[in-house]
Design a protein around this motif. Structure first.
Motif, PDB file in Angstrom:
ATOM      1  N   ASP A   6       0.831  -1.205   0.000  1.00  0.00           N
ATOM      2  CA  ASP A   6       0.000   0.000   0.000  1.00  0.00           C
ATOM      3  C   ASP A   6       0.866   1.257   0.000  1.00  0.00           C
ATOM      4  O   ASP A   6       0.576   2.230  -0.696  1.00  0.00           O
ATOM      5  CB  ASP A   6      -0.934   0.022   1.208  1.00  0.00           C
ATOM      6  CG  ASP A   6      -2.039  -1.017   1.132  1.00  0.00           C
ATOM      7  OD1 ASP A   6      -2.256  -1.578   0.037  1.00  0.00           O
ATOM      8  OD2 ASP A   6      -2.663  -1.281   2.179  1.00  0.00           O
ATOM      9  N   TYR A   7       1.947   1.223   0.775  1.00  0.00           N
ATOM     10  CA  TYR A   7       2.855   2.369   0.877  1.00  0.00           C
ATOM     11  C   TYR A   7       3.492   2.663  -0.481  1.00  0.00           C
ATOM     12  O   TYR A   7       3.557   3.809  -0.917  1.00  0.00           O
ATOM     13  CB  TYR A   7       3.910   2.088   1.940  1.00  0.00           C
ATOM     14  CG  TYR A   7       4.834   3.238   2.243  1.00  0.00           C
ATOM     15  CD1 TYR A   7       4.334   4.488   2.587  1.00  0.00           C
ATOM     16  CD2 TYR A   7       6.214   3.074   2.205  1.00  0.00           C
ATOM     17  CE1 TYR A   7       5.181   5.545   2.880  1.00  0.00           C
ATOM     18  CE2 TYR A   7       7.068   4.118   2.498  1.00  0.00           C
ATOM     19  CZ  TYR A   7       6.546   5.351   2.833  1.00  0.00           C
ATOM     20  OH  TYR A   7       7.389   6.397   3.117  1.00  0.00           O
ATOM     21  N   ASP A  20      12.710   6.392   0.701  1.00  0.00           N
ATOM     22  CA  ASP A  20      11.629   6.116   1.647  1.00  0.00           C
ATOM     23  C   ASP A  20      11.565   4.641   2.044  1.00  0.00           C
ATOM     24  O   ASP A  20      11.159   4.310   3.159  1.00  0.00           O
ATOM     25  CB  ASP A  20      10.279   6.552   1.075  1.00  0.00           C
ATOM     26  CG  ASP A  20      10.125   8.063   1.025  1.00  0.00           C
ATOM     27  OD1 ASP A  20      11.003   8.787   1.553  1.00  0.00           O
ATOM     28  OD2 ASP A  20       9.132   8.531   0.454  1.00  0.00           O
TER      29      ASP A  20
END
Length: 84
Positions: free
Chosen positions: A10-11, A28
């Protein structure tokens, strides 16, 4: 665990939806995957997405250009209460 895989997936999808650059995504993901693995994963993902773009002839899915925060319309973010 499966729940961690789902959250990470999802990220990644959110980062792609926000048109983050390859470098931003890799940076990230370092917290989840480590430096080497995030670089390798991001390179694989970008190659896959570029292959899909070429095959389908559609609009770009990924951006290699730097996204300037001011250039994005933040008011549409459901997290910030906007809805469009």
């Amino acid at each position: 665990p499966a729940s961690t895989d789902s959250v990470l997936c999802d990220y990644v999808m959110v980062m792609l939806g926000n048109m983050k650059t390859k470098e931003q995504v890799s940076n990230d993901l370092e917290a989840f995957l480590g430096d080497a693995e995030s670089t390798e994963f991001t390179a694989w993902l970008w190659q896959l997405l570029e292959d899909v773009e070429r095959r389908d002839g559609g609009p770009p899915v990924v951006s290699s250009a730097t996204v300037k925060p001011a250039a994005r319309n933040r008011s549409r973010s459901p997290v910030r209460g906007g809805g469009g």
